[in-house]
Enzyme design. Sequence first.
Site, PDB file in Angstrom:
ATOM      1  N   SER A 206       4.095  21.155  34.930  1.00  0.00           N
ATOM      2  CA  SER A 206       4.080  20.914  33.484  1.00  0.00           C
ATOM      3  C   SER A 206       5.483  20.951  32.918  1.00  0.00           C
ATOM      4  O   SER A 206       6.326  21.733  33.378  1.00  0.00           O
ATOM      5  CB  SER A 206       3.223  21.967  32.791  1.00  0.00           C
TER       6      SER A 206
ATOM      7  N   TYR B 265       1.290  30.200  30.259  1.00  0.00           N
ATOM      8  CA  TYR B 265       0.950  28.963  30.967  1.00  0.00           C
ATOM      9  C   TYR B 265       2.188  28.367  31.625  1.00  0.00           C
ATOM     10  O   TYR B 265       2.197  28.080  32.832  1.00  0.00           O
ATOM     11  CB  TYR B 265       0.328  27.953  30.002  1.00  0.00           C
TER      12      TYR B 265
ATOM     13  N   LYS C 159       3.119  28.143  35.712  1.00  0.00           N
ATOM     14  CA  LYS C 159       3.394  26.876  36.390  1.00  0.00           C
ATOM     15  C   LYS C 159       4.736  26.939  37.125  1.00  0.00           C
ATOM     16  O   LYS C 159       4.873  26.439  38.247  1.00  0.00           O
ATOM     17  CB  LYS C 159       3.396  25.732  35.381  1.00  0.00           C
TER      18      LYS C 159
END
Length: 320
Positions: free
Chosen positions: A117, A141, A145
């Site tokens: 991402s 998040y 990642k």
Amino acid sequence: MSWLVTGGAGYIGSHVVRSLQAAGFEPVVVDSMSSGVRSFVPEEVPFYQLSILQTAKLVEIMKRHEVTGVIHLAGYKYAGESVKHPLLAFEQNATGTAHLLEAMATARVHHMVFSSSAAVYGTPAEDVVTEATGTFPESPYGQSKLVGEWMIRDQAVAAGLKHTSLRYFNVVGSGSEELYDASPHNLFPLVFQALNAGKIPKIFGTDYDTPDGTCVRDYVHVADLALAHVEAARKLEAGEDLEPVYNLGSGDGVSVRQIMETVAEVTGIGFTAIEEARRPGDPARIVADGKLAARDLDWRMRHSLAQMVHSAWEASAQRR
């Protein structure tokens, strides 16, 4: 060539599965179904409902289907929600990736394409990020990642894993009318939901230093994204070397106002978006440079903004 697709019943994963089939691969799908849709997986594709935390089951599946590579899309994908549920984000994205890597090592599977991402960049100083831009993620998040990327790189050193990680921002559109974006947090579904309910979508911030005063972001068509994943798999399978990371970006982006205007034009629902104050933390412009991916993965923007909106709107009809 049998490749395992984790998260293959999801919005992006299901497009990757179809692209793999079109390229002559034999996909196998693993999905926990926390957000997947069973009908998104073609009937002829082997499907297993399980979590990537189930290492032994993964090993069994990889051996049964003689899997030679993995496209890893499974994970907890909501940046904003991850702030409320950081342990869940790390369990699904970081711990889950560790279990998957362990299963791959046990089953002697040596190729991986990781769906990462652009959230790993956080809010960069420059408004066009490259692969050399520093990584300073601002959510669990994005952090999880980035940890996933680190683990994959370390496993490459330890076990000879051939890999690449693909970073991207906002994925929209549909490559097939039966495949729609079911996320409760993404812009297009939220705008369509408002319009279908007779409400007017909102724009947060109209005084940014951009051509029309609204935020500019990267939006890429899901079918284009899927093709890049498959090209990466093909090159790894062929023994070609790839960069450790690639940005899948437009290089210029589109503004929120442009999106609203295009939605009104494509849907035929005339509206003028409600203008609200800025939200804290929204940078004026963030887009990704996709030159490296264009060089190595045949990456390009094959769809216009109008085509992105049209395909998403047509697919969303299944939910109306």
